[in-house]
Design an enzyme around this catalytic site. Structure first.
Site, PDB file in Angstrom:
ATOM      1  N   GLY A   1       6.228   2.797  -3.480  1.00 34.71           N
ATOM      2  CA  GLY A   1       6.892   3.104  -2.941  1.00 34.71           C
ATOM      3  C   GLY A   1       7.740   1.480  -2.277  1.00 34.71           C
ATOM      4  O   GLY A   1       6.977   0.647  -2.762  1.00 34.71           O
ATOM      5  N   HIS A   2       8.412   1.697  -1.362  1.00 27.04           N
ATOM      6  CA  HIS A   2       9.236  -0.192  -1.075  1.00 27.04           C
ATOM      7  C   HIS A   2       8.390  -0.902  -0.219  1.00 27.04           C
ATOM      8  O   HIS A   2       7.510   0.235   0.911  1.00 27.04           O
ATOM      9  CB  HIS A   2      10.425   0.809  -0.527  1.00 27.04           C
ATOM     10  CG  HIS A   2      10.314   1.123   1.058  1.00 27.04           C
ATOM     11  ND1 HIS A   2       9.361   0.921   2.086  1.00 27.04           N
ATOM     12  CD2 HIS A   2      10.199   2.466   0.656  1.00 27.04           C
ATOM     13  CE1 HIS A   2      10.153   1.555   3.444  1.00 27.04           C
ATOM     14  NE2 HIS A   2      10.073   2.686   2.776  1.00 27.04           N
ATOM     15  N   ASN A   3       7.692  -2.003  -0.656  1.00 20.68           N
ATOM     16  CA  ASN A   3       7.237  -3.000   0.670  1.00 20.68           C
ATOM     17  C   ASN A   3       5.635  -2.312   0.672  1.00 20.68           C
ATOM     18  O   ASN A   3       4.827  -3.107   1.018  1.00 20.68           O
ATOM     19  CB  ASN A   3       7.614  -2.801   2.227  1.00 20.68           C
ATOM     20  CG  ASN A   3       9.354  -2.744   2.229  1.00 20.68           C
ATOM     21  OD1 ASN A   3      10.086  -2.255   2.438  1.00 20.68           O
ATOM     22  ND2 ASN A   3       9.593  -4.783   2.284  1.00 20.68           N
TER      23      ASN A   3
END
Lengths: 347, 347, 347
Positions: free
Chosen positions: C245-247
């Site tokens: 996922g993001h980040n």
């Protein structure tokens, strides 16, 4: 992320903030409070973040109005009703500068003469557009998108590289399909061969119908209906690597997280939330507004508005009670053994 | 799904049905009994469906012979031995009209001069065909399929857009690989670096060998062998987003549902069924005809013909007995506490 | 796997082995002891394999020095310190002959004039390279790779067909991305619309930053950061169909097996191992050197160096104790019922 340089004054105007401090600080980056350096803008939406602000090197912060923040010298506080929403406004502004709307058909695209493409749509390099396709205004097909015969794509929808649409797919307006999404592959249906060996394929002659404002994450797949359509409701958001089976009817404004798989002919009401890695079998109904927690496997219909978790899924409260005891099973087992022994001695 | 218009008489002939009612009703769509309108044909294979028929607006129904159905005026019943099989015949007929068999090499395809391609095979737009590839008669490579060096593809096999075959892949006859399938990527094998930090890659120099009549769903991946082959047996059907590890030996006529993952060097006998999201680790054997229920995680070999479920998987009967108690754990815990108290008072 | 024919003498020299037997046996294949035929080379790393050797038809074996093996007439034993490592050396040698390093830009590739491409890099058929891209020496983009604007790809990295890099992706040196990997799609972030219906998209303006020597399996996806980067540490190996996922901040030298999914902003320390189908939610930390077993679902931070398993995950020792009782729940339930009855009779 590097921003197009904006002063604190310009940002205050952009997000409609009350400015405390200097209005001429140049902001070049958004970042978290811990890693921030001079020139960075951060976000403070709770007292926890307000504490971190004290030791942060950020030059400025967007602050939700009712959070108390101690000003630091030479920094700027931008007070807004909701720092999260202000952040989205700011991200939207930057995203708009990142996105290049293109127009026209790239010379390497292969477009069937019977396809109807709006003059201000964009068909990128190595795209392949089938017969009797309709592509509306401002649609963006980035490179190497395959659109099968008789597909329809609504206004301002964006398809990223590698997307594959099988024949007869219908996509609404303002949708966003990420890299390598596959829409409309055959449903997974087989019957035992009457000869006793092997399987006979059930042909799937239906299609997929996707509403407006739907987002589908990278690598996800939606199979087409046996006959009739697999439908995805308006506003529904689907994460990466999700599988949606043939003839599913997914409601509006649902949220479906990564690696979730939904069997054939299953129905989701509006506003359903499925966590990551949820499994739903064939022919099941999840009521409007219901939530299934991450990793759940449902074996029965989920009533509207309820929260279920677990394998097999049950109401969250019940599942948590069961799991609490599960974690103490070794003690429980020992207690039972002790009781049995005591009872033996007693009798 | 819109059909090429057929009269009830024509359909009766096509599926060899006894016709009750009019033979001149024009059927334009297949649909479910609930949503059917005039011009629709439905399917009745059980008394439950026969009940729904009473309030349906469908114009006609295919009916399994021993199901009792009350005729409605101006409608037609088509009586057959097996409505499901008749439906497949009808779907096949429609599917045949949908599928356009193509021939020749598209000018945008890049084909290595050493590739041998049957004159009646089709190589679509933006395909890339490597050296020493052999492509048999009537193979259909739809747009942008990549075929690595030394691959062999058997007669009448269809590869949908975005399929990637790594070098030396062998595919049998009449196979169907859906969009963005990847066959033959490196197996996932690493060893600790003797230096103590990091990992050394185990090179995978083998290949994938797929039998006849195999179907592989969108986005699924089959890794190649370390040396020797990863094999998929004849007639096996694999759903979307499935992962099959290096050196697996998958038997014939298996059914493998979506999101299932199989580790390296695991063996499936013939006729194995794996539900959705099943996990099999490395070096395990699933006996012929065995079934693993959806979401199961096997930690040991599964004997032939048995049905196992759960995490970790156990015989279905045992797993269901355990789960039945699991769901009553809070009561069980309270009972034990009560017993302990009683016993304390007793002694 | 067919080898370029090598004699036992040549192999002994290649892997630095002590040769027992003939040095002129021609080896044409690597195989397992069970299926080996004349001309095959096998591997013996334990006494179990030494037993199988007795009935094998292999012509030669690489043997770990301290394993006792009975010679067979006309066969050759190649004694090495570590048969597994010798096998990797041999596989590397074969793999090197399989891999063709290419140079130049294929005429069907679409390259933005502002892209900077090293003269000895290779851009294959139907690749699309965006603006301000930098591609270093000896990079191999096999056919139809899409590289978004402002991406950077380090020396000797290989991208297989169908890989999609969104804008601003950074990839280090000697990385290997398999077929249909998607790097940099939007993170999955939405907020309830203040109107009460539907969701507002949180724009993701960040990017993905991948270190050196990273391998990412077929069909896997890494989302870009909201702002700032999603990072994958040097030497980390990711299997097929994994979602990150993001980040997320993934440490160095991690091993992440197939179908594992990691939520947004989750952190993995160095040397973390995640089995297949592991689920990690948003905002969680897995300490350096920790291991999560296959199918685990973590609900809390995992301390460094620990082994956790289960749903929800707990320390392996605790989880196994709970599961041991779980499998005996029917008996435990019966025992409690019996005790209750006994106690009733006693009192």
């Amino acid at each position: 992320m590097t921003l197009p340089s904006l002063t604190t004054g310009q940002i205050a105007e952009l997000v409609n903030a009350d400015l405390q401090g200097r209005d001429d600080v140049v902001i070049v980056r958004l970042s978290g409070l811990h890693e921030a350096v001079a020139g960075d803008l951060c976000f403070i939406r709770s007292s926890e973040f307000a504490d971190q602000w004290k030791n942060s090197n950020a030059s400025a912060a967007l602050v939700t109005r009712d959070v108390e923040v101690t000003p630091r010298p030479d920094t700027t506080l931008l007070i807004v009703d909701d720092a999260d929403r202000a952040m989205i406004m700011l991200l939207d502004r930057v995203a708009a500068t990142q996105t290049k709307i293109q127009v026209g058909v790239h010379p390497t695209a292969i477009v069937d003469p019977s396809a109807v493409i709006a003059p201000d749509a964009y068909i990128g390099p190595h795209c392949v557009i089938g017969a009797s396709v309709t592509i509306a205004a401002r649609v963006q097909l980035l490179s190497r998108v395959c659109v099968g015969n008789e597909c329809t794509i609504g206004e301002a929808t964006i398809l990223h590289p590698g997307v594959v649409l099988y024949d007869r797919t219908v996509i609404g307006e303002r949708c966003l399909l990420h890299g390598n999404v596959v829409i409309g592959a055959d449903g997974f249906g087989f019957r035992p061969d009457p000869s006793g060996t092997g399987l006979i394929k059930v042909p799937h002659i239906g299609h997929v119908d996707i509403g407006d404002d739907v987002e589908i994450g990278a690598g996800s797949c939606v199979d087409r209906g046996k006959f009739g359509a697999t439908t995805i409701g308006t506003g529904t958001k689907i994460d990466n690597l999700v599988q949606i089976g043939h003839n599913c009817a997914i409601g509006a404004h649902c949220v479906i997280c990564g690696h979730t798989g939904i069997g054939g002919s299953t129905t989701l009401g509006d506003g359903v939330t499925l966590g990551g890695k949820v499994g739903l079998p064939d022919n099941l109904t999840v009521g409007a507004g219901a939530t299934l927690g991450g990793g759940s496997l449902a074996h029965e219909d989920i009533p509207p508005g309820e929260v279920w978790i677990g394998v097999p899924a049950q109401r969250a409260r019940d599942a948590m009670a069961c799991h609490a005891v599960f974690r103490k099973l070794p003690q429980l087992s020992r207690t039972v053994k002790k009781l049995a022994k005591q009872l033996e001695n007693t009798s």
